[in-house]
Design a protein around this motif. Structure first.
Motif, PDB file in Angstrom:
ATOM      1  N   LYS A  51      22.404  47.072   7.678  1.00 33.68           N
ATOM      2  CA  LYS A  51      22.505  46.061   8.725  1.00 33.68           C
ATOM      3  C   LYS A  51      21.635  46.443   9.918  1.00 33.68           C
ATOM      4  O   LYS A  51      21.557  47.607  10.305  1.00 33.68           O
ATOM      5  CB  LYS A  51      23.972  45.915   9.173  1.00 33.68           C
ATOM      6  CG  LYS A  51      24.209  44.864  10.232  1.00 33.68           C
ATOM      7  CD  LYS A  51      25.696  44.791  10.580  1.00 33.68           C
ATOM      8  CE  LYS A  51      25.991  43.773  11.653  1.00 33.68           C
ATOM      9  NZ  LYS A  51      27.447  43.736  11.988  1.00 33.68           N
ATOM     10  N   ALA A  52      20.975  45.444  10.482  1.00 37.61           N
ATOM     11  CA  ALA A  52      20.199  45.611  11.706  1.00 37.61           C
ATOM     12  C   ALA A  52      20.698  44.591  12.719  1.00 37.61           C
ATOM     13  O   ALA A  52      20.810  43.402  12.404  1.00 37.61           O
ATOM     14  CB  ALA A  52      18.711  45.427  11.448  1.00 37.61           C
ATOM     15  N   SER A  53      21.014  45.042  13.923  1.00 40.11           N
ATOM     16  CA  SER A  53      21.516  44.166  14.978  1.00 40.11           C
ATOM     17  C   SER A  53      20.653  44.340  16.209  1.00 40.11           C
ATOM     18  O   SER A  53      20.170  45.436  16.510  1.00 40.11           O
ATOM     19  CB  SER A  53      22.972  44.501  15.327  1.00 40.11           C
ATOM     20  OG  SER A  53      23.789  44.477  14.181  1.00 40.11           O
ATOM     21  N   MET A  54      20.458  43.237  16.940  1.00 43.34           N
ATOM     22  CA  MET A  54      19.698  43.308  18.173  1.00 43.34           C
ATOM     23  C   MET A  54      20.271  42.344  19.196  1.00 43.34           C
ATOM     24  O   MET A  54      20.858  41.317  18.849  1.00 43.34           O
ATOM     25  CB  MET A  54      18.216  42.993  17.932  1.00 43.34           C
ATOM     26  CG  MET A  54      17.928  41.556  17.514  1.00 43.34           C
ATOM     27  SD  MET A  54      16.165  41.239  17.323  1.00 43.34           S
ATOM     28  CE  MET A  54      15.807  42.269  15.919  1.00 43.34           C
ATOM     29  N   THR A  55      20.131  42.712  20.465  1.00 46.99           N
ATOM     30  CA  THR A  55      20.531  41.847  21.559  1.00 46.99           C
ATOM     31  C   THR A  55      19.286  41.193  22.143  1.00 46.99           C
ATOM     32  O   THR A  55      18.156  41.467  21.718  1.00 46.99           O
ATOM     33  CB  THR A  55      21.260  42.649  22.647  1.00 46.99           C
ATOM     34  OG1 THR A  55      20.346  43.580  23.238  1.00 46.99           O
ATOM     35  CG2 THR A  55      22.435  43.418  22.057  1.00 46.99           C
ATOM     36  N   GLU A  56      19.503  40.340  23.139  1.00 49.80           N
ATOM     37  CA  GLU A  56      18.374  39.648  23.755  1.00 49.80           C
ATOM     38  C   GLU A  56      17.420  40.612  24.449  1.00 49.80           C
ATOM     39  O   GLU A  56      16.257  40.284  24.694  1.00 49.80           O
ATOM     40  CB  GLU A  56      18.884  38.631  24.766  1.00 49.80           C
ATOM     41  CG  GLU A  56      19.689  39.248  25.890  1.00 49.80           C
ATOM     42  CD  GLU A  56      20.234  38.211  26.841  1.00 49.80           C
ATOM     43  OE1 GLU A  56      20.781  38.598  27.878  1.00 49.80           O
ATOM     44  OE2 GLU A  56      20.109  37.012  26.549  1.00 49.80           O
TER      45      GLU A  56
END
Length: 213
Positions: free
Chosen positions: A31-36
């Motif tokens: 899984k890869a997650s990113m914020t603004e």
């Protein structure tokens, strides 16, 4: 199968957005997650989190900008023929460790405990579910010698209303959540600090969309 999740949050002080991409690789999930923060001011590694998970066994998170790891190990053991679910969580950079355990007596009753090493913070919570639609959750914080109370009610299948009160901070919280497989999850939250002289509620909203490819 690949899963994508988009999440947005709005409140009067600050709004933000996040996105994640996950897919199965044999027994593990990547899984890869990113914020603004990774998009605003140009593409960057700010707000980027990489994860490897084996469901029911472990999760390893890597915070790219902070170069920090978070480890979580899960296991279930039997105590008097009742399942005891254990979680061991450690942040390497913060040198912080939490042990969390939940003993499930039956489908309606369970007791959980959360202990933070170093600080000594410990919470005990009892959860009772009545009729599968109403849940009561009293929680005792040993470090502050205070109680928290929460009650939730499921209505119309997809909607859950939840009210909570923290005696130490005197904060009253109200939450409405709708979780639909078709339209995703939508949540509205309101909190009121009864200790403040000017009692103004704080409102926020969250929305999550899930896609499978």
């Amino acid at each position: 199968m690949m899963k994508t999740s988009l999440k947005g949050r709005y409140d009067p002080d600050k709004s933000n957005a996040a996105a994640s991409l996950a897919f199965n690789a044999g027994d593990v999930k990547l899984k890869a997650s990113m914020t603004e923060a990774a998009i605003v001011n140009g593409p960057s590694l700010n707000g980027l989190l990489l994860s490897v998970e084996k469901p029911g066994s472990f999760i390893v998170d890597y915070d790219v900008p902070k170069k920090d790891f978070r480890f979580q190990f899960m296991n279930t053991v039997s105590v008097l023929d009742k399942p005891l679910r254990l979680n061991y969580i450690h942040w390497r950079g913060q040198n912080r460790t939490i042990l969390d355990g939940t003993l499930v007596f039956d489908s309606s009753n369970k007791v959980s405990a959360n202990y933070a090493f170093g600080s000594g913070n410990c919470k005990l919570k009892y959860t009772y579910q009545h009729g599968g639609v109403r849940t009561f959750e009293p929680c005792y914080d040993l470090s502050s010698n205070s109680w928290d109370f929460a009650v939730s009610q499921r209505v119309f299948g997809d909607d859950v209303f939840r009210a909570s009160y923290h005696t130490s901070s005197k904060v009253l919280g109200l939450e409405w959540c709708r979780d639909s497989k078709v339209n995703g999850q939508f949540k509205i939250l309101a909190s009121l600090n009864l200790a403040e002289e000017v009692k103004m509620p704080k409102l926020s909203a969250e929305s999550t969309w899930n896609f499978e490819m």
